[in-house]
Design a protein around this motif. Structure first.
Motif, PDB file in Angstrom:
ATOM      1  N   THR B 328      -9.109  -1.001  -2.443  1.00 30.43           N
ATOM      2  CA  THR B 328      -8.642  -2.213  -1.775  1.00 30.43           C
ATOM      3  C   THR B 328      -8.853  -2.170  -0.260  1.00 30.43           C
ATOM      4  OG1 THR B 328      -6.974  -2.270  -3.471  1.00 30.43           O
ATOM      5  CG2 THR B 328      -6.725  -3.800  -1.674  1.00 30.43           C
ATOM      6  N   GLN B 329      -8.517  -1.031   0.338  1.00 25.76           N
ATOM      7  CA  GLN B 329      -8.649  -0.946   1.796  1.00 25.76           C
ATOM      8  C   GLN B 329     -10.085  -1.148   2.238  1.00 25.76           C
ATOM      9  OE1 GLN B 329      -6.444  -0.895   4.055  1.00 25.76           O
ATOM     10  NE2 GLN B 329      -4.653  -0.625   2.729  1.00 25.76           N
ATOM     11  N   LEU B 331     -12.378  -2.694   0.573  1.00 25.30           N
ATOM     12  CA  LEU B 331     -12.741  -4.071   0.283  1.00 25.30           C
ATOM     13  C   LEU B 331     -12.329  -4.978   1.437  1.00 25.30           C
ATOM     14  CD1 LEU B 331     -13.821  -6.020  -1.970  1.00 25.30           C
ATOM     15  CD2 LEU B 331     -11.438  -6.436  -2.494  1.00 25.30           C
ATOM     16  N   VAL B 332     -11.131  -4.708   1.973  1.00 25.08           N
ATOM     17  CA  VAL B 332     -10.646  -5.514   3.093  1.00 25.08           C
ATOM     18  C   VAL B 332     -11.581  -5.349   4.279  1.00 25.08           C
ATOM     19  CG1 VAL B 332      -8.784  -5.725   4.757  1.00 25.08           C
ATOM     20  CG2 VAL B 332      -8.256  -5.452   2.347  1.00 25.08           C
ATOM     21  N   THR B 333     -11.972  -4.112   4.561  1.00 23.33           N
ATOM     22  CA  THR B 333     -12.883  -3.875   5.675  1.00 23.33           C
ATOM     23  C   THR B 333     -14.208  -4.607   5.458  1.00 23.33           C
ATOM     24  OG1 THR B 333     -11.946  -1.672   5.626  1.00 23.33           O
ATOM     25  CG2 THR B 333     -13.763  -2.029   7.126  1.00 23.33           C
TER      26      THR B 333
END
Lengths: 374, 507, 360
Positions: B328-329, B331-333
């Motif tokens: 998730t992290q 993906l956010v980046t």
């Protein structure tokens, strides 16, 4: 001829195009779902989505997350219609939790949701399912001082809850498996939001009983602890003794636990043997006796045993009133399939008559750096 | 059109015993070229003679001191020789040149002269003496330019065939080392040598190479690259099935494993036949350095190859198809980085892949001093400004840079990996991860069908040869590799490692 | 070019990968849940028996395929008819494999891509490899077997955390009928499908060598199959019969410290490789059979049209996995028993009789 194949491949490539291509900037990353019931009995789905630019650039002007709410007759419609309020497609694989309000679980039932989670490819089976007595959207929108995204923080709380073992962690898969095994009651994690003067607070403790698909009752912390003991889910936690005489008080931290309930059938009479092996250490004590005194130890063990037993008994007592949420029926079904076949119908009446025997073995593995009470 | 005389091709004609007419014919054939030297003189004050050579191709010292001086100075010593013995006298007593041969065929004499020998024509004799006097200037043996090494021999092939063969001969002092001469090219008449060790190279491999080379029918050969293209059996495959090297030690090692080498006059690259896929990951230094580090480096090479062919495809899959595979992290980046970029990831990656190939081509073709400037402008300025102006996202720049860097790690595989990368990317762009896998299967099946000169290209991976894996993904110690590669015969290579002195007692 | 030689390892891997092809994803005897392994073991026993007959048949006339043997046994006209029956069966089998594969992709990975596109892609890849012949396929299958073993073992190791031994209780099944019933299904799919190898047995080598390796390969497949079934049961328990792709579901549950997650993609990749090999082998056998039955010079020009038919049939007959399962249980197992067992036995007996009378 091999050129023909290449040509065909090329044709497929050109003619078909990319049906499943969805670029990242066309996606709205969903990280949490809250499900409530509106006053007129409709379903309100609250979907928490991320705002990536605010998260990575430290750009505090914009909100790091947004909550999209949509109201519809059914759950799937509500979740789908959330898309109407979002510029991009909602994307569920990164969703970590679903919070049900008590009202939702009572009136609409949790099974629709689980069916959707287990059937479709996007939501993950190991997402956490929680219950709140208040508004799920409210809980989902809690602001945490520790991090920008509430859903991430709640996930973190759930993940670290093993430290105290006063709450249960239930994933969608656990629930689905229970339903598949015909276990009548599943315990969900319970999350509550309280608003105090100094801000909002989230507590994650206790549990909620879901009978098949509908909400039944809450569990207190002690009952949840007992549930964890009896189902072998107790990881680490405290046994705080409050014995009548104020002389001996101490706190025992469970480090390792191996507990198991096994049904015993003797002359048609069912009993449950609870076998628990725990090891741990003393982290605080108030006692007149020194630890160096070997005669004092049996007393300590006794006290700890009582503490554990009382937790278990609390859970069993609760189960007698609400129904078998300890999965005892499943144990019997697996161990004594013939007995189960004969008594399945009357199980609800039979099992409360069964007695419990406790065999608790405690190993104290540490007393700390000092050896007597201060 | 070839001039014909009395039905006999001029090339087949023999010399007559008249010097004057011989010279006339030769002059006609050579079209009175400006670099031809014809020097006429008298031997022993009585016999007319002439030497014929090409300016620039002959060693002038040899002509001066071994041919002209004896003929003009010592032959007039007054020692009388009967006319019919004059040729024998010259050959046996007078000329000090190292190699003298007799020749009667005009075309053959001319070929020799054009290759740098000197012809001596004598009046009343229908045989010319061919005096070996080749001595054109060549590049000195220098350090290899494209196969730089830290450890190991530092000489490289030059453009002269004989120097190259001598380099090999010096490495393998064995009578079984054979240089088979073939002349190729109807117009250029280029000398080509097939090199192998008799008894070591598989007989049918040598035969097959010899047959294909002899069947070449082309006007000219300027480099081993011509031969490579003319004899390979999978011309449309992206994978080269013959290898080339500019280092004599590398060629010697390959010949010693049972391969066949091809040297072409005028080319500093030698061909080695066949080339196996794993060879592209092997360098000579792997064997000169100690095994542990060599193995590590070789694994790195395999990983970089995979990265270099698959990373654009995987990037597209992660960003456009299977975003759930990213944490998730991350993906956010990624989502933040691509927010606001105008093109979908597929287009972005295509543009960048094209860009990086253009950049490389510009850097390679530029004169040396400008090359680095191109690199700086391309990589720093354009990459940085493409990101800051919001055309592409940073993660893509990282991916493309990674692709480029890893593709330079194995220079011999650059062509293949560029094409493969394109293929995998295209399939992935349309079908996501399924496309990646199906294109991989296509490539693997294609690789399994490659059988250059009857030897499986993917050996020892496909078909799997446990024994040979010792020199594939890792480079096992030399004494583990007791046999040569199985695909090339698999004969015994070495014995046991000399053992250190035994300790007298355990301490 | 030298004649293609098949090593022992290649035959073993082809057989193992063929048997594991779809079973790596769809556990055989899945609706039995925890007792699936019993029906697998029983079906394997039956299969070994059958393998013995296949061996006897192949030993009668080494180097001959089932098609040639049929013609020898029943004469030209009847033999051709039986061959056509076999060809239809091989075709159905190819369609089944492709459909299985396409259904999986369209439920889990490429949701919005029409299944015709996915099946065309797969069939194109399969066609390419079939045109290249059996040898590259055999070489590739060795790698695929290694990949499969690595994937199966590593996924198993990663999921041990949530193993629950209680899922196997009660150990003794109460309903043996269901198990026997499933044994039938498991025998027809995947074990009996190995009949496809009879279509090109002569290519592989001498029957002695081939059958030794075939039995080794099927033992290997059995071990892996059991490992997969045990793992899935230990993880999924009673949920197993409800899932369509148990291995995929199991891998989705892998979660090691929130870092190693989403490992299902490895299962998917592995399945694609396996399914590809399986589809290619059935397709190859089909094409060879067509070549032999109709006495064609080469099968290569058949590959594309037949491939298109396969893709079309997969699309029309099996739009979802449910049709596939339904077909398997309700129809296929009764149908498949004819080419897998009855006709083989018949051919063997007739040939034996003919040989005996010729010897007299």
């Amino acid at each position: 001829m091999s050129r023909t194949i290449r040509l065909l491949l090329l044709l497929i490539l050109i003619l078909t195009g990319c049906y499943d291509r969805v670029d990242l900037n066309e996606l709205e990353i969903v990280v949490g779902i809250g499900l409530d019931v509106t006053e007129d009995g409709k379903i309100k789905a609250t979907v928490q989505v991320l705002n990536p630019s605010s998260l990575t650039n430290g750009n505090s002007d914009s909100e790091p997350f947004a909550q999209i709410e949509s109201v519809a007759e059914s759950f799937t419609e509500a979740v789908r219609y959330a898309n109407l309020y979002s510029p991009n497609r909602l994307y569920y694989p990164h969703n970590r939790l679903i919070i049900f309000s008590e009202e939702f679980a009572k009136t609409h039932g949790t099974h629709h949701v689980i069916d959707w989670v287990m059937r479709t490819e996007e939501p993950r089976e190991d997402l956490f399912i929680l219950i709140t007595s208040g508004e799920a959207s409210d809980v989902l929108g809690t602001r945490f001082p520790t991090g920008p995204i509430p859903s991430f923080e709640i996930t973190q709380i759930v993940l670290t809850s093993y430290v105290n073992s006063v709450s249960t962690v239930t994933t969608a898969f656990n629930y689905a498996k229970n339903l598949a095994s015909n276990i009548p009651i599943t315990v969900f994690g319970r999350i509550e939001k309280t608003t105090e003067t100094n801000g909002e607070m989230i507590t994650y403790s206790g549990g909620a009983l879901i009978e098949k698909h509908h909400f039944l009752d809450y569990l207190t912390e002690t009952e949840t602890k007992g549930f964890n003991w009896l189902t072998g889910q107790y990881k680490t936690g405290l046994v705080v003794t409050r014995t009548k005489n104020t002389e001996d008080q101490f706190t025992f931290e469970i480090v390792r636990n191996n507990s198991k309930v096994s049904p015993v059938l003797k002359d048609g009479k069912l009993t449950f043997e609870v076998k628990t092996e725990v090891s741990g250490r003393i982290i605080k004590m108030k006692s007149s006796k020194s630890l160096l005194d070997p005669n004092a130890w049996p007393g300590y063990l006794q006290v700890i045993e009582e503490g554990i037993k009382s937790d278990m008994k609390a859970a069993i007592d609760k189960a007698h009133t609400t129904g078998d949420f300890l999965g005892l029926g499943d144990l019997v079904k697996r161990k004594f399939p013939n007995y189960w076949r004969d008594n399945e119908e009357a199980w609800e009446k039979i099992w409360p008559t069964a007695s419990f025997t406790f065999d608790i073995h405690i190993a104290i593995h540490g007393v700390g750096k000092i050896n007597r009470f201060m | 059109m070839r001039p014909r005389t009395k039905g006999v091709s001029i090339n087949q004609r023999h010399l007559t015993s008249d010097l004057k007419s011989n010279l006339e014919i030769i002059k006609t054939i050579l079209n009175e070229s400006g670099d031809i030297i014809i020097r006429e003189f008298l031997i022993a004050n009585q016999t007319k003679a002439a030497i014929l050579c090409v300016d620039g191709l002959v060693n002038k010292e040899v002509v001066q001191y071994s041919v002209l001086t004896p003929l003009l100075v010592y032959s007039n010593d007054g020692y009388w020789v009967p006319r019919y013995r004059i040729k024998e006298y010259l050959e046996k007593n007078l000329l000090t040149a190292e190699d003298i041969k007799e020749n009667r065929v005009i075309s053959s004499i001319i070929d020799k002269v054009l290759a740098g020998d000197t012809a001596l024509l004598i009046d009343k004799e229908d045989t010319a003496l061919i005096i070996s006097s080749r001595g054109f200037s060549t590049r000195a043996i220098s350090e290899p330019s494209s196969e730089a090494v830290v450890r190991g021999p530092r000489e490289s092939f030059t453009e002269a065939l004989r120097i190259n063969t001598s380099l090999i001969r010096r490495k393998i002092i064995n009578p079984n080392l054979v240089f088979e001469s073939v002349t190729l090219g109807k117009v250029t008449k280029t000398a080509v040598n097939i090199v192998y060790i008799k008894g070591l190279a598989k007989e049918n491999l040598v035969q097959e190479v010899r047959r294909r080379i002899k069947e070449i029918d082309v006007d000219g050969i300027f480099d081993t690259g011509y031969i490579e293209q003319l004899i390979e059996e999978h011309p449309y495959s992206p994978f080269a099935t013959t290898g080339y090297t500019e280092k004599p030690d590398v060629l010697a090692a390959k010949i010693l494993e049972g391969r066949v080498g091809v040297l072409v006059d005028g080319s500093p690259n030698a061909l080695s036949i066949p080339l196996l896929f794993v060879e592209k990951f092997q360098t000579s230094e792997d064997y000169y350095s100690r095994p542990l580090f060599s193995s590590f480096i070789r694994i790195i090479r395999f990983i970089s190859f995979l990265i270099s062919i698959a990373s654009p495809a995987i990037y597209v899959i992660l960003v456009s198809f299977q975003s759930e595979l990213l944490p998730t992290q991350l993906l956010v980046t990624f989502a933040n980085a691509v927010e606001g970029t105008p093109f979908p990831a597929v287009v972005e990656v295509s543009i960048m892949m094209l860009f990086i190939e253009i950049l490389r081509e510009a850097g390679v073709r530029m004169p040396r001093p400008i090359g680095p400037a191109v690199g700086i402008v391309g990589s720093l300025v354009m990459g940085e400004s493409a990101v800051s102006s919001g055309l592409i996202g940073q993660p893509l720049v990282i991916v493309i840079a990674l692709t480029a860097i890893t593709s330079y790690i194995i220079p011999t595989l650059y062509d293949e990996s560029a094409l493969l990368r394109m293929l995998l990317f295209l399939f992935s762009a349309f079908f996501g991860i399924i496309g990646l896998v199906s294109s991989t299967i296509l490539v693997l099946i294609h690789l399994a069908t490659l059988q250059p000169f009857g030897i499986p290209f993917m050996s020892p991976i496909m078909p799997l040869e446990g024994e040979d894996l010792k020199d594939t993904f890792v480079r096992a110690p030399l004494w583990f590799q007791k046999r040569r590669p199985k695909a090339l015969g698999g004969s015994v290579r070495m014995g046991d490692k000399p053992s250190p002195p035994e300790e007298s007692e355990e301490i | 070019m030298a004649k293609a030689q098949f090593t022992n390892g290649q035959i073993i891997s082809m057989v193992a990968v063929f048997l594991l092809g779809t079973t790596i994803l769809i556990s055989p005897g899945q609706n039995l849940g925890k007792y699936a392994y019993l029906s697998i073991l029983l079906a394997f026993g039956l299969f070994l028996l059958m393998l013995g007959f296949y061996y006897l048949l192949a030993n009668l006339e080494p180097k001959k395929s089932i098609f040639a043997l049929n013609e020898m046994a029943f004469g030209k006209i009847l033999g051709t008819l039986i061959n056509i029956f076999y060809l239809i069966y091989f075709f159905v089998l190819t369609v089944l494999v492709v459909a299985n594969f396409v259904n999986f992709i369209n439920t889990t990975i490429l949701i919005r891509t029409p299944d015709m596109v996915t099946s065309s892609l797969l069939v194109a890849v399969v066609a390419y490899s079939v045109r290249a012949g059996l040898k590259p396929l055999a070489e590739l299958s060795v790698l695929v077997l290694i990949l499969t073993a690595v994937t199966v073992v590593s996924v198993t190791l990663m999921i041990t955390e949530i193993f629950n031994l209680a899922h196997f209780l009660p150990l003794i099944p109460s309903d043996w009928n269901a198990i026997l019933d499933n044994t039938f299904t498991v025998f027809a799919f995947p074990f009996g499908e190995l009949i496809i190898f009879l279509g090109f047995l002569g290519v592989l080598g001498k029957p002695d060598k081939v059958f030794k390796n075939v039995s080794k390969g099927s033992f290997l497949a059995l071990i892996m199959m059991l490992l997969v079934v045990f793992r899935n049961t230990l993880v999924l328990g009673d949920f197993l019969p409800m899932t369509t792709y148990p291995s995929f579901e199991t891998a989705r549950l892998i979660n090691i410290a929130q870092v190693i997650t989403r490992a299902e993609v490895f299962i998917a990749l592995n399945f694609i490789f396996n399914g590809f090999i399986k589809a290619s082998i059935t397709f190859y056998s089909l094409c060879r059979g067509l070549k032999e039955t109709f006495r064609l010079k080469s099968y290569k020009h058949l590959v594309l049209p037949i491939g298109a038919l396969v893709a079309l049939n997969a699309h029309l007959s099996f739009p979802t996995i449910i049709q596939n399962i339904y077909f398997n249980v309700e129809f296929y197992r009764y149908y498949a028993i004819i080419p897998q067992v009855i006709l083989v036995l018949l051919t063997y007996l007739v040939l034996l009789f003919k040989k005996r009378s010729a010897a007299k």
